[in-house]
Design a protein around this motif. Sequence first.
Motif, mmCIF file in Angstrom:
data_model
loop_
_atom_site.group_PDB
_atom_site.id
_atom_site.type_symbol
_atom_site.label_atom_id
_atom_site.label_comp_id
_atom_site.label_asym_id
_atom_site.label_seq_id
_atom_site.Cartn_x
_atom_site.Cartn_y
_atom_site.Cartn_z
ATOM 1 N N THR A 30 0.808 -1.219 0.000
ATOM 2 C CA THR A 30 0.000 0.000 0.000
ATOM 3 C C THR A 30 0.843 1.271 0.000
ATOM 4 O O THR A 30 0.344 2.337 -0.361
ATOM 5 C CB THR A 30 -0.932 0.022 1.215
ATOM 6 O OG1 THR A 30 -0.158 -0.121 2.411
ATOM 7 C CG2 THR A 30 -1.963 -1.102 1.126
ATOM 8 N N ASP A 31 2.118 1.154 0.397
ATOM 9 C CA ASP A 31 2.980 2.336 0.390
ATOM 10 C C ASP A 31 3.860 2.404 -0.868
ATOM 11 O O ASP A 31 4.736 3.253 -0.978
ATOM 12 C CB ASP A 31 3.864 2.383 1.635
ATOM 13 C CG ASP A 31 4.767 1.152 1.767
ATOM 14 O OD1 ASP A 31 4.606 0.191 0.988
ATOM 15 O OD2 ASP A 31 5.639 1.151 2.665
ATOM 16 N N PHE A 32 3.607 1.499 -1.826
ATOM 17 C CA PHE A 32 4.351 1.537 -3.080
ATOM 18 C C PHE A 32 3.969 2.796 -3.846
ATOM 19 O O PHE A 32 2.795 3.191 -3.867
ATOM 20 C CB PHE A 32 4.045 0.285 -3.910
ATOM 21 C CG PHE A 32 4.804 0.191 -5.202
ATOM 22 C CD1 PHE A 32 6.187 0.082 -5.210
ATOM 23 C CD2 PHE A 32 4.132 0.217 -6.419
ATOM 24 C CE1 PHE A 32 6.892 -0.008 -6.402
ATOM 25 C CE2 PHE A 32 4.822 0.122 -7.619
ATOM 26 C CZ PHE A 32 6.206 0.017 -7.602
ATOM 27 N N TRP A 33 4.924 3.434 -4.500
ATOM 28 C CA TRP A 33 4.695 4.749 -5.087
ATOM 29 C C TRP A 33 3.591 4.772 -6.146
ATOM 30 O O TRP A 33 2.960 5.802 -6.378
ATOM 31 C CB TRP A 33 5.989 5.293 -5.700
ATOM 32 C CG TRP A 33 6.468 4.565 -6.926
ATOM 33 C CD1 TRP A 33 7.200 3.409 -6.958
ATOM 34 C CD2 TRP A 33 6.226 4.930 -8.281
ATOM 35 N NE1 TRP A 33 7.439 3.036 -8.261
ATOM 36 C CE2 TRP A 33 6.861 3.956 -9.104
ATOM 37 C CE3 TRP A 33 5.571 5.986 -8.910
ATOM 38 C CZ2 TRP A 33 6.841 3.996 -10.489
ATOM 39 C CZ3 TRP A 33 5.546 6.030 -10.304
ATOM 40 C CH2 TRP A 33 6.175 5.052 -11.072
ATOM 41 N N ALA A 34 3.320 3.614 -6.784
ATOM 42 C CA ALA A 34 2.291 3.555 -7.832
ATOM 43 C C ALA A 34 1.095 2.708 -7.408
ATOM 44 O O ALA A 34 0.289 2.308 -8.254
ATOM 45 C CB ALA A 34 2.894 3.004 -9.122
ATOM 46 N N ASP A 35 0.944 2.458 -6.131
ATOM 47 C CA ASP A 35 -0.121 1.571 -5.664
ATOM 48 C C ASP A 35 -1.511 2.064 -6.061
ATOM 49 O O ASP A 35 -2.334 1.304 -6.568
ATOM 50 C CB ASP A 35 -0.051 1.427 -4.142
ATOM 51 C CG ASP A 35 -1.247 0.669 -3.578
ATOM 52 O OD1 ASP A 35 -1.395 -0.519 -3.896
ATOM 53 O OD2 ASP A 35 -2.040 1.291 -2.845
ATOM 54 N N ASP A 36 -1.787 3.344 -5.859
ATOM 55 C CA ASP A 36 -3.112 3.884 -6.155
ATOM 56 C C ASP A 36 -3.454 3.757 -7.639
ATOM 57 O O ASP A 36 -4.578 3.411 -8.004
ATOM 58 C CB ASP A 36 -3.198 5.355 -5.740
ATOM 59 C CG ASP A 36 -3.214 5.535 -4.239
ATOM 60 O OD1 ASP A 36 -3.530 4.560 -3.527
ATOM 61 O OD2 ASP A 36 -2.909 6.643 -3.768
ATOM 62 N N GLU A 37 -2.472 4.039 -8.487
ATOM 63 C CA GLU A 37 -2.713 3.964 -9.927
ATOM 64 C C GLU A 37 -2.922 2.527 -10.389
ATOM 65 O O GLU A 37 -3.789 2.239 -11.233
ATOM 66 C CB GLU A 37 -1.551 4.605 -10.688
ATOM 67 C CG GLU A 37 -1.458 6.115 -10.525
ATOM 68 C CD GLU A 37 -0.684 6.555 -9.289
ATOM 69 O OE1 GLU A 37 -0.412 5.684 -8.428
ATOM 70 O OE2 GLU A 37 -0.345 7.743 -9.197
ATOM 71 N N ILE A 38 -2.115 1.618 -9.843
ATOM 72 C CA ILE A 38 -2.255 0.208 -10.209
ATOM 73 C C ILE A 38 -3.617 -0.312 -9.769
ATOM 74 O O ILE A 38 -4.320 -1.010 -10.515
ATOM 75 C CB ILE A 38 -1.113 -0.630 -9.593
ATOM 76 C CG1 ILE A 38 0.228 -0.254 -10.243
ATOM 77 C CG2 ILE A 38 -1.387 -2.121 -9.739
ATOM 78 C CD1 ILE A 38 1.433 -0.865 -9.575
ATOM 79 N N ARG A 39 -4.022 0.047 -8.572
ATOM 80 C CA ARG A 39 -5.329 -0.385 -8.066
ATOM 81 C C ARG A 39 -6.464 0.218 -8.924
ATOM 82 O O ARG A 39 -7.433 -0.458 -9.257
ATOM 83 C CB ARG A 39 -5.488 0.036 -6.609
ATOM 84 C CG ARG A 39 -6.753 -0.473 -5.936
ATOM 85 C CD ARG A 39 -6.871 0.105 -4.535
ATOM 86 N NE ARG A 39 -5.768 -0.348 -3.698
ATOM 87 C CZ ARG A 39 -5.786 -1.474 -2.992
ATOM 88 N NH1 ARG A 39 -6.843 -2.266 -3.058
ATOM 89 N NH2 ARG A 39 -4.760 -1.812 -2.248
ATOM 90 N N PHE A 40 -6.302 1.495 -9.282
ATOM 91 C CA PHE A 40 -7.300 2.181 -10.099
ATOM 92 C C PHE A 40 -7.532 1.446 -11.419
ATOM 93 O O PHE A 40 -8.670 1.174 -11.807
ATOM 94 C CB PHE A 40 -6.834 3.615 -10.361
ATOM 95 C CG PHE A 40 -7.606 4.364 -11.403
ATOM 96 C CD1 PHE A 40 -8.856 4.892 -11.115
ATOM 97 C CD2 PHE A 40 -7.081 4.566 -12.679
ATOM 98 C CE1 PHE A 40 -9.580 5.596 -12.079
ATOM 99 C CE2 PHE A 40 -7.788 5.272 -13.647
ATOM 100 C CZ PHE A 40 -9.048 5.780 -13.347
ATOM 101 N N LEU A 41 -6.454 1.113 -12.112
ATOM 102 C CA LEU A 41 -6.577 0.442 -13.407
ATOM 103 C C LEU A 41 -7.048 -0.996 -13.249
ATOM 104 O O LEU A 41 -7.796 -1.515 -14.083
ATOM 105 C CB LEU A 41 -5.244 0.471 -14.144
ATOM 106 C CG LEU A 41 -4.744 1.849 -14.578
ATOM 107 C CD1 LEU A 41 -3.395 1.724 -15.289
ATOM 108 C CD2 LEU A 41 -5.755 2.541 -15.491
#
Length: 338
Positions: A30-41
């Motif tokens: 969850t603290d990975f720099w691209a986590d939100d974007e990966i989850r979004f897609l």
Amino acid sequence: MKQMISFIIAFLLLTPSVSLAETPFTDVETDFWADDEIRFLHEREVIGGYETGEFKPNKPVTRAQAAIIIVHALELDVENRPAPSFRDIRDGFHAYEYVAAVADEGIIHGRNGNFLPNAPLTRGQMAAIIDRAFHLEEATTQTSFTDVKRNNTFYSSIQNLAHHRISTGYEVDITFRPNQPTTRAQFSVFLSRVLEDDFKPNVPAIPELAFFEELILEAESEVEMAMYEKWEDAFYHDQPLSFEEVKPTFENYYTDEMIDSVWKPFYKEELMSWGPALAQTFHFQMMEDLTLHVVGQNYVVITGIEPVNEMNSGEMYFEYSLVRTDSNWLIDDISGNY
């Protein structure tokens, strides 16, 4: 049958074995720099992972994978597409329909008749693909990445990505690194920024060229009048005036470093001669072909040419560098062919 096989293989490549209710991928914290974007897609079924439950964010995305992802992002129809004319793409290839779709749409091109499906997608190619896929509005400013010259094949697309805050490049050395592979995490971030503005970096917008043009012209006019006024006082009263008396005017437009290293010495040198060189000091009002170069979020360069006139016998090239200090832009350097 071949379409069903292709769908199953693509599904395995794109879909992880964990449910959406859980953390999507075992190797993306969850603290990975691209986590939100990966989850979004992932939640929008644009991207997926591997059968192991991993996403492998640091692995280069291949050109075939990019084709699949773009098709899902744009929700392109893969039915009844013309057969792609690439020598290395045959009917039965797991991404055949996806390659056919992006080729038909003009989104991904090949090289020398080949698609190179398993080759890593470079960052330059990534820029071109996103630019073509989403028909980005042409950039009105130029971002000066140190490793992307105007003759670069992907120059325009890279400029468009930077202009729309889809990619900011590497701030550490102001590079874009167009020949490096695009990782799966990077591709996810760039694509998310296209699909959702909230993912774009929250940085202050760079003003348009007209803003800087007005600022520099005002600076030269105000400083010129202030200096002439002080020099005129000294001329008629035969009493030298200190730079401190005119310095506040400079502080409205120039950095402290430029004031101390350029204007203060100039003021003293020209004081006793009443400033005959001042008329040739302010070039901006004469310049043509002005271009705004964005070097960073807080640093820009304005370039232009001063044509032949009564003061010079040949064209003169100039650069005005400006930096953002707090919410103000100040002129930091003037260089060129004097």
